[in-house]
Each structure stands twice: as structure tokens, then as C-alpha cells.
Scaffold this motif. Structure first.
Motif, PDB file in Angstrom:
ATOM      1  N   GLN A 246       0.831  -1.207   0.000  1.00  0.00           N
ATOM      2  CA  GLN A 246       0.000   0.000   0.000  1.00  0.00           C
ATOM      3  C   GLN A 246       0.865   1.256   0.000  1.00  0.00           C
ATOM      4  OE1 GLN A 246      -2.455  -1.043   3.504  1.00  0.00           O
ATOM      5  NE2 GLN A 246      -4.203  -0.929   2.135  1.00  0.00           N
ATOM      6  N   LEU A 247       1.938   1.231   0.783  1.00  0.00           N
ATOM      7  CA  LEU A 247       2.838   2.377   0.863  1.00  0.00           C
ATOM      8  C   LEU A 247       3.458   2.664  -0.505  1.00  0.00           C
ATOM      9  CD1 LEU A 247       3.788   4.194   3.200  1.00  0.00           C
ATOM     10  CD2 LEU A 247       5.827   2.773   3.353  1.00  0.00           C
ATOM     11  N   LYS A 248       3.853   1.597  -1.193  1.00  0.00           N
ATOM     12  CA  LYS A 248       4.440   1.736  -2.525  1.00  0.00           C
ATOM     13  C   LYS A 248       3.434   2.353  -3.494  1.00  0.00           C
ATOM     14  CE  LYS A 248       5.845  -1.150  -6.442  1.00  0.00           C
ATOM     15  NZ  LYS A 248       6.025  -2.546  -6.916  1.00  0.00           N
ATOM     16  N   ILE A 249       2.202   1.881  -3.436  1.00  0.00           N
ATOM     17  CA  ILE A 249       1.156   2.389  -4.331  1.00  0.00           C
ATOM     18  C   ILE A 249       0.927   3.878  -4.107  1.00  0.00           C
ATOM     19  CG2 ILE A 249      -1.326   2.290  -4.821  1.00  0.00           C
ATOM     20  CD1 ILE A 249      -1.109  -0.755  -4.149  1.00  0.00           C
ATOM     21  N   VAL A 250       0.830   4.276  -2.849  1.00  0.00           N
ATOM     22  CA  VAL A 250       0.534   5.672  -2.511  1.00  0.00           C
ATOM     23  C   VAL A 250       1.695   6.591  -2.853  1.00  0.00           C
ATOM     24  CG1 VAL A 250       0.072   7.259  -0.592  1.00  0.00           C
ATOM     25  CG2 VAL A 250      -1.142   5.084  -0.709  1.00  0.00           C
ATOM     26  N   LEU A 251       2.900   6.170  -2.511  1.00  0.00           N
ATOM     27  CA  LEU A 251       4.057   7.046  -2.676  1.00  0.00           C
ATOM     28  C   LEU A 251       4.622   7.076  -4.094  1.00  0.00           C
ATOM     29  CD1 LEU A 251       5.996   6.435   0.668  1.00  0.00           C
ATOM     30  CD2 LEU A 251       4.508   8.345   0.047  1.00  0.00           C
ATOM     31  N   THR A 252       4.047   6.294  -4.995  1.00  0.00           N
ATOM     32  CA  THR A 252       4.469   6.363  -6.397  1.00  0.00           C
ATOM     33  C   THR A 252       3.404   7.011  -7.279  1.00  0.00           C
ATOM     34  OG1 THR A 252       3.623   4.108  -6.783  1.00  0.00           O
ATOM     35  CG2 THR A 252       5.975   4.342  -6.263  1.00  0.00           C
ATOM     36  N   ASP A 253       2.348   7.517  -6.653  1.00  0.00           N
ATOM     37  CA  ASP A 253       1.277   8.162  -7.419  1.00  0.00           C
ATOM     38  C   ASP A 253       1.483   9.675  -7.433  1.00  0.00           C
ATOM     39  OD1 ASP A 253      -1.517   7.870  -8.701  1.00  0.00           O
ATOM     40  OD2 ASP A 253      -1.770   9.465  -7.208  1.00  0.00           O
ATOM     41  N   LYS A 254       1.487  10.273  -8.608  1.00  0.00           N
ATOM     42  CA  LYS A 254       1.802  11.695  -8.727  1.00  0.00           C
ATOM     43  C   LYS A 254       0.767  12.577  -8.032  1.00  0.00           C
ATOM     44  CE  LYS A 254      -0.449  12.482 -13.227  1.00  0.00           C
ATOM     45  NZ  LYS A 254      -0.274  13.019 -14.598  1.00  0.00           N
ATOM     46  N   TYR A 255      -0.504  12.213  -8.127  1.00  0.00           N
ATOM     47  CA  TYR A 255      -1.530  13.031  -7.482  1.00  0.00           C
ATOM     48  C   TYR A 255      -1.404  13.000  -5.959  1.00  0.00           C
ATOM     49  CZ  TYR A 255      -3.797  13.239 -12.063  1.00  0.00           C
ATOM     50  OH  TYR A 255      -4.069  13.454 -13.394  1.00  0.00           O
ATOM     51  N   GLY A 374      -8.621  11.621  -5.140  1.00  0.00           N
ATOM     52  CA  GLY A 374      -7.291  11.033  -5.275  1.00  0.00           C
ATOM     53  C   GLY A 374      -7.265   9.587  -4.810  1.00  0.00           C
ATOM     54  N   LEU A 375      -7.982   9.276  -3.737  1.00  0.00           N
ATOM     55  CA  LEU A 375      -8.051   7.901  -3.241  1.00  0.00           C
ATOM     56  C   LEU A 375      -8.784   6.987  -4.225  1.00  0.00           C
ATOM     57  CD1 LEU A 375      -8.833   8.629   0.517  1.00  0.00           C
ATOM     58  CD2 LEU A 375      -6.660   7.870  -0.453  1.00  0.00           C
ATOM     59  N   ASP A 376      -9.834   7.516  -4.857  1.00  0.00           N
ATOM     60  CA  ASP A 376     -10.530   6.739  -5.898  1.00  0.00           C
ATOM     61  C   ASP A 376      -9.600   6.499  -7.092  1.00  0.00           C
ATOM     62  OD1 ASP A 376     -12.812   6.552  -4.423  1.00  0.00           O
ATOM     63  OD2 ASP A 376     -13.958   8.038  -5.548  1.00  0.00           O
ATOM     64  N   HIS A 377      -8.833   7.516  -7.432  1.00  0.00           N
ATOM     65  CA  HIS A 377      -7.864   7.377  -8.530  1.00  0.00           C
ATOM     66  C   HIS A 377      -6.855   6.266  -8.216  1.00  0.00           C
ATOM     67  CE1 HIS A 377      -4.449   8.330 -11.154  1.00  0.00           C
ATOM     68  NE2 HIS A 377      -3.709   8.395 -10.048  1.00  0.00           N
ATOM     69  N   VAL A 378      -6.384   6.232  -6.964  1.00  0.00           N
ATOM     70  CA  VAL A 378      -5.426   5.201  -6.551  1.00  0.00           C
ATOM     71  C   VAL A 378      -6.070   3.816  -6.646  1.00  0.00           C
ATOM     72  CG1 VAL A 378      -4.179   4.266  -4.560  1.00  0.00           C
ATOM     73  CG2 VAL A 378      -4.022   6.696  -5.087  1.00  0.00           C
ATOM     74  N   GLU A 379      -7.327   3.709  -6.265  1.00  0.00           N
ATOM     75  CA  GLU A 379      -8.020   2.415  -6.364  1.00  0.00           C
ATOM     76  C   GLU A 379      -8.161   1.994  -7.825  1.00  0.00           C
ATOM     77  OE1 GLU A 379     -12.158   0.126  -5.049  1.00  0.00           O
ATOM     78  OE2 GLU A 379     -11.969   2.292  -4.772  1.00  0.00           O
ATOM     79  N   TRP A 380      -8.497   2.943  -8.693  1.00  0.00           N
ATOM     80  CA  TRP A 380      -8.605   2.622 -10.126  1.00  0.00           C
ATOM     81  C   TRP A 380      -7.256   2.138 -10.664  1.00  0.00           C
ATOM     82  CZ3 TRP A 380      -5.658   5.605 -13.633  1.00  0.00           C
ATOM     83  CH2 TRP A 380      -5.799   5.233 -14.976  1.00  0.00           C
ATOM     84  N   LEU A 460      -1.455  23.464  -7.285  1.00  0.00           N
ATOM     85  CA  LEU A 460      -2.764  22.918  -7.647  1.00  0.00           C
ATOM     86  C   LEU A 460      -3.003  22.884  -9.157  1.00  0.00           C
ATOM     87  CD1 LEU A 460      -4.999  24.532  -4.869  1.00  0.00           C
ATOM     88  CD2 LEU A 460      -4.494  22.103  -5.159  1.00  0.00           C
ATOM     89  N   VAL A 461      -2.226  23.666  -9.905  1.00  0.00           N
ATOM     90  CA  VAL A 461      -2.338  23.632 -11.370  1.00  0.00           C
ATOM     91  C   VAL A 461      -2.125  22.211 -11.892  1.00  0.00           C
ATOM     92  CG1 VAL A 461      -1.237  24.396 -13.514  1.00  0.00           C
ATOM     93  CG2 VAL A 461      -1.673  26.043 -11.674  1.00  0.00           C
ATOM     94  N   PHE A 462      -1.250  21.454 -11.216  1.00  0.00           N
ATOM     95  CA  PHE A 462      -0.892  20.107 -11.677  1.00  0.00           C
ATOM     96  C   PHE A 462      -1.816  19.020 -11.087  1.00  0.00           C
ATOM     97  CE2 PHE A 462       2.904  22.761 -11.602  1.00  0.00           C
ATOM     98  CZ  PHE A 462       3.329  22.636 -12.920  1.00  0.00           C
ATOM     99  N   LEU A 463      -2.752  19.423 -10.209  1.00  0.00           N
ATOM    100  CA  LEU A 463      -3.649  18.445  -9.585  1.00  0.00           C
ATOM    101  C   LEU A 463      -4.934  18.324 -10.407  1.00  0.00           C
ATOM    102  CD1 LEU A 463      -3.907  16.548  -7.147  1.00  0.00           C
ATOM    103  CD2 LEU A 463      -5.021  18.405  -5.922  1.00  0.00           C
ATOM    104  N   THR A 464      -4.869  17.546 -11.473  1.00  0.00           N
ATOM    105  CA  THR A 464      -5.996  17.425 -12.419  1.00  0.00           C
ATOM    106  C   THR A 464      -6.780  16.130 -12.214  1.00  0.00           C
ATOM    107  OG1 THR A 464      -4.478  16.445 -14.024  1.00  0.00           O
ATOM    108  CG2 THR A 464      -4.840  18.826 -14.155  1.00  0.00           C
TER     109      THR A 464
END
Length: 621
Positions: A246-255, A374-380, A460-464
């Protein structure tokens, strides 16, 4: 903590016995009960550093290094104990639940450690330093960590019914606002602080009272809460995803990385501002504990927070959560800059604070919904929910950065030559601070947020993430449907399941009510059938009123959509054929660009998803 005879005694049982959330539970367990600990923590967050610098005069200890080093070390310990406490609570099994026993345990600890913070021995500097370090960590890294972790779990563990759980959360939020927004922001600066001054004995008396209140109030919270969810799942085992995965998944996601950077910058600036508030009002904007300056800054600046929720959500729905938050931070920076330009002018500062807090509304009310996207994005992307891991990282950032901010603030004022007030002739006399000290305090309270507001807007410009979240949520549902069918189960859409759960809940509620009514009628010699009939009639009337309200809402929404469509049609009818063609071409180009970007993101996401699923399959073999 294993199930034992002590916690099995009747004296430790919850006073809430109903299967449904009760009025007493809301008022006593979630509104009044938490007030003791929340009040103590709110006062400490604002005034403990003042006690260290002005009363104990620790700014010169170790050449000014003590108040810099010790907060850093303490918050590292605090961050670790937060993780450890979460692990312990998750593995606690008692008749009273897994979180409530720790509420009970924290009640006397809050009283004892809260008092220890202030009864620091005088005379011996080494003894003072040791006492401050030990007492601080006993309170924050031990007593309050135990309370806060268990307290925050009570709403999720109270019931599975989202309506009742939402109501409990509102009561909890009201308790927090009452303590920090009314008592600490108004009563303390107006009444308490002018009396206390730098008189150590008076400080000890007041803080002993506040620490003492935490004991009975926390016991009230313990006895009027109930872990219905824990009671349901006792003895059941569930498969858990490895924490490192889980840590790997979260810390490698750009958002997620963008949002963690956001939390870090925002928390640091806000912490420095909160630390500087009292000093700014005492030495720059007003006079020492004048009773009005801090109150005015807190009230005028905070008014938007009370009324803003009614405006910010419609704007977020129309323009997007990211966009509204981004624009809010531009206002946030503007308001802070106005204060920074004229930091000694009360009227200009109040205007600036008002503007700044308007800009801070989306951050307060909207951004966590963006975090949920962002959490939904990580699940997807991974096929795994990482809510707990993501929130753990957030909590560690929050705890650690507060320590860093405290260290930085104390280092700045100590290095600038801060002069603590003295007691002369029985009165507190505050010295005129050097200009450098005033500049440091002003920068902490209004200057830094002028800069970080713009940095956060740029970030926040990069948080799409919300741009494609609907498509991702659709894929998540499709995966769940496929998984259910693979197991031989009938797939039920979430909205249908929610309706069924609500219907089942209502049936269970009526059944419980009927049982309780029968007992009540037997005790009071009432006719059970007549009373039940009255109740059924009231229920039907409420259903009719609710149905009518829902019908009116649907009609209003339909009329709104029709009006918007008519407005759009009227606008298009005024355009020439050439303009319409250009408009259509632009729209097609935009849609094509969005679809192209989505396909690329979807392809990368699918590769990552397959990789994570393959890793999990290999570990389970």
C-alpha cells in the motif's frame, strides 16, 4: 489488550444499549463528552509556547537552542506513537470494543499529564529542561495520542448507518468549533489572559482546572458511546493487503505526492501563523494581553468560516473543486499581503484577515473531497483501497510539521532577541520588543502565507485528478461487477444496494422501537397497541412529507436544467453559421484532446494495475 475480567464488569459497560443511535449518545457522547479534552488541547495549541517563552523564559536555554531542538525531537516521537497506537487499537479485543477502552484509559492520563506540563520546578535550569521534555511527551506522545486516536475512531465504529454516522460527525465538529472558536478565540484573550499575565501560580491554577475537566468529560464520552460495528465483526478475520504494498502504491502516485506536498506546505505555514498569533497581537498590532486585539482578529477573520459552507459547495460544483481551491489561495495570498503591507493598522489587518479567510474556505470545506478523488484514482490505478495508509502519511506529516514550525518560530524569535515580560510590583510589564523581533513575528503571522498561498495555487495547477474521475469510478464498478460474477454472486449496483440497506435499516429501527415501546408501556401502564398505532401514523406522515419534498426538489432541478438549456439555445441562436462552425470545431478539438489524454492515462494505469495484481497473486500463493 485482550479481553479480561476487569473490562467485563458491569461498571465498565456503555450506558447506550440501543441498536440505533440515541439522543443521549449524540449530546453526551459526541457533543459534550469530547469538550474537556478538545478544550485542553486547543488552549495548549495556542498558549503552551507562550508559557514556555514568557512565564518560564526558556528562550535563552542552551543559547536559544532548547526551544528549537526539543519540539522537533518530541514531534518525531509523537509521529511514531501515532502509528504504534493505531496498530495497538486495531488489535485490541475486549467486551467494550477496541477503541472505547483506550478512551477510558486516557481520561486520568489527560488530567495528570496536562497538569505536569505546567508545574515545572523553578530554580534549577537542568531540572526544568528535563521536566519540560518529559511532561510534553507524556501529554502529546502518550496521553493525547491515546485519546485522539480512539476518539477519532468512535464515529466510524458507532454504526454502519451513514445517516446516523453523519449526524454524529456533525455533533463532533460542533464540539471542536465551540472549544477552539468560542472559548479559546474569545474568552481566553478577552478575560483569562489579561488576568494571568506571567504569573506562574495563576497559570497552574487555570490549567489544573482545564486538565481536571478533561477527566469527567472523557469518562462521559466513554460511557455514552457504543462500538456497534466492532460488536458485529468480533471473531471475524479479513484478508489484509501488505502495508509495504500500500505504501508503494501511494508514494508512487503523482496526485498523492502533490497532495502530500500541499499538506506539508499548508500545515507549516498555518502552524507558524497560529504560533505567531498571540505574539503578533501583543507586540505588533496591539498591546500585551489588551483583551480586544486578538479577539477582533480571530472573530473578524473567522466570520467567513461560519457562513462560507453555503457558498463554497455550489461554486465547487460549477467550476470544479481544484479550480475553486486554486482561486481561493490567490485570495488567501492577497489577504495576507494586505496585512503584511500595514501590519500595525488594525482596520487594514482586519480587512486583510477577512479576505484571507474567504480565500481559505475551499481549503477548509472542499479540498478533502478532492483528496477523496485522489483515493478513488489510486483504487482505479491499483485495484486496492489505500485510505488508511494515505491518511497515516497525512497524520505523520501534520504531526511532524507542527514540531518543525514550532522549532523554526522559537529559533527566529530567540535569535532576533525576544524579551520576555516581567512581573513588577505585582503587575505584568511587557518590554518593547526590538524591531527585528517584530518583523519576525509579523512574517510568521501574515508574511509567510502571502508566499505559500501563491505556491499552493501553483501546485494545484498540476492536480488534475477530478478531470477523469467519473470515468475511473465507472471502471472501478465494472471491476467489482466482474469480480462478483466470477465468485458466482449476483451483482447489485451500489445505489440499489444503498436503497435496500436503507429499507432494511428502517425495518430494524421500527422493530427495535416496537420492543422498547412495549417495555415503556408496561412500566407506565399505557396501551401498547394505541401507542404503536400513534407512532405508525406519525411515521406515515413523515414519509408523505419527505416524498413531497423529494418531488419538489426533482421538479426544481428539472426546471433549472430546462432553463439552462433554453439559455444555451438562445445564446447559440444569436451566432452566425461561421461562428457556430468554429465553436463546434473547438469543442470537437477539446473533446479529442481530452480523449487522447485519457487513453494514454488509461493505458499506463492498466499496466500498473496488472503489475500490482500480479504481485499480490504471487504473495498469496
Amino acid at each position: 489488550m485482550e479481553k479480561g475480567k476487569m473490562l467485563g464488569g458491569k461498571i465498565f459497560n456503555s450506558r447506550v444499549r440501543s441498536k440505533n443511535v440515541t439522543g443521549a449518545e449524540k449530546w453526551l457522547g459526541y457533543l459534550i463528552g469530547p469538550c474537556g479534552a478538545l478544550l485542553l488541547n486547543a488552549v495548549l495549541a495556542t498558549y503552551l509556547n507562550v508559557y514556555y517563552t514568557d512565564v518560564l523564559k526558556l528562550t535563552t536555554v542552551w543559547g536559544g537552542a532548547f526551544l528549537v531542538v526539543f519540539p522537533l525531537v518530541s514531534k518525531i516521537i509523537d509521529a511514531i506513537t501515532n502509528v504504534v497506537m493505531g496498530y495497538i487499537i486495531d488489535r485490541t479485543k475486549t467486551k467494550q470494543g477496541k477503541a472505547r477502552p483506550w478512551l477510558l484509559f486516557s481520561a486520568p492520563l489527560l488530567f495528570i499529564t496536562g497538569l505536569l506540563l505546567f508545574i515545572v520546578p523553578s530554580g534549577n535550569e537542568t531540572l526544568q529542561v528535563i521536566w519540560v521534555m518529559v511532561s510534553y511527551n507524556l501529554f502529546y506522545s502518550f496521553a493525547y495520542t491515546i485519546y485522539n486516536m480512539s476518539h477519532n475512531l468512535m464515529c466510524p465504529l458507532s454504526t454502519r448507518n451513514t445517516i446516523q454516522r453523519g449526524g454524529l460527525s456533525v455533533f463532533n465538529q460542533i464540539a471542536t468549533i465551540m472549544m477552539s472558536g468560542i472559548l479559546v478565540a474569545l474568552i481566553f484573550p478577552m478575560i483569562i489572559m489579561p488576568i494571568l499575565g506571567v504569573n506562574k501560580s495563576l497559570w497552574i491554577i487555570v490549567m489544573a482546572v482545564l486538565s481536571g475537566l478533561a477527566l469527567p468529560f472523557t469518562l462521559l464520552e466513554y460511557y455514552f458511546t457504543k462500538e456497534r460495528v466492532t460488536e458485529e465483526t468480533m471473531g471475524q478475520e479479513e484478508k489484509k493487503i501488505p502495508f509495504l504494498t500500500q505504501l508503494k502504491i501511494v508514494l508512487t502516485d503523482k496526485y498523492m505526492l502533490i497532495m502530500f506536498a500541499y499538506f506539508l506546505i499548508y500545515t507549516f505555514a498555518m502552524s507558524l501563523k497560529n504560533l505567531g498569533l498571540v505574539y503578533y497581537c501583543n507586540y505588533v498590532l496591539g498591546t500585551y494581553n489588551d483583551g480586544t486585539t486578538q479577539m477582533l482578529v480571530s472573530v473578524i477573520g473567522g466570520i467567513p468560516m461560519g457562513i462560507g459552507i453555503f457558498a463554497v459547495w455550489p461554486l465547487a460544483k460549477k467550476f470544479g473543486k481544484r479550480n475553486v481551491t486554486l482561486f481561493g489561495f490567490i485570495l488567501y495570498a492577497l489577504g495576507s499581503a494586505i496585512c503584511w503591507i500595514a501590519p500595525t493598522n488594525l482596520y487594514i489587518v482586519l480587512v486583510g484577515q477577512f479576505i484571507k479567510n474567504i480565500g481559505g474556505l475551499p481549503c477548509a470545506y472542499v479540498f478533502m473531497a478532492l483528496f477523496a478523488d485522489g483515493l478513488d484514482h489510486v483504487e482505479w490505478k491499483s485495484g486496492i483501497r489505500c485510505d488508511g495508509t494515505a491518511m497515516s502519511i497525512y497524520n505523520i506529516i501534520a504531526v511532524a510539521i507542527i514540531g518543525v514550525a514550532t522549532a523554526v518560530f522559537n529559533a527566529m524569535i530567540s535569535g532576533a532577541g525576544y524579551i520576555p515580560p516581567e512581573i513588577i510590583g505585582g503587575e505584568t510589564i511587557a518590554a518593547e520588543q526590538p524591531e527585528l523581533v517584530k518583523n519576525v513575528i509579523t512574517f510568521s503571522f501574515v508574511g509567510l502565507e502571502s508566499i505559500t498561498g501563491l505556491i499552493l495555487a501553483g501546485l494545484l495547477v498540476f492536480l488534475t485528478v477530478e478531470k477523469t474521475i467519473n470515468r475511473k469510478q465507472k471502471i472501478i464498478l465494472e471491476r467489482r461487477k466482474a469480480a462478483a460474477e466470477e465468485r458466482g454472486e449476483t451483482w447489485v449496483a451500489p445505489e440499489i444496494q444503498a436503497a435496500r440497506d436503507e429499507e432494511k435499516y428502517m425495518e430494524e429501527t421500527e422493530k427495535v422501537f416496537a420492543e422498547e415501546l412495549k417495555e415503556k408501556c408496561a412500566k407506565k401502564n399505557l396501551n401498547y397497541e394505541e401507542e404503536l398505532e400513534k407512532h405508525k401514523k406519525q411515521v406515515e406522515e413523515k414519509k408523505t412529507i419527505k416524498a413531497e419534498k423529494e418531488r419538489l426538489v426533482r421538479e426544481k432541478q428539472k426546471a433549472k436544467l430546462k432553463k439552462a438549456e433554453e439559455k444555451k439555445t438562445a445564446k447559440l441562436s444569436k451566432l452566425s453559421e461561421k461562428q457556430l462552425a468554429e465553436r463546434k470545431k473547438k469543442e470537437e478539438s477539446r473533446v479529442a484532446a481530452d480523449n487522447s489524454a485519457w487513453e494514454k492515462e488509461k493505458e499506463k494505469g492498466e499496466v500498473f494495475y496488472q503489475k500490482i495484481q500480479a504481485e499480490l497473486s504471487a504473495k498469496q500463493m
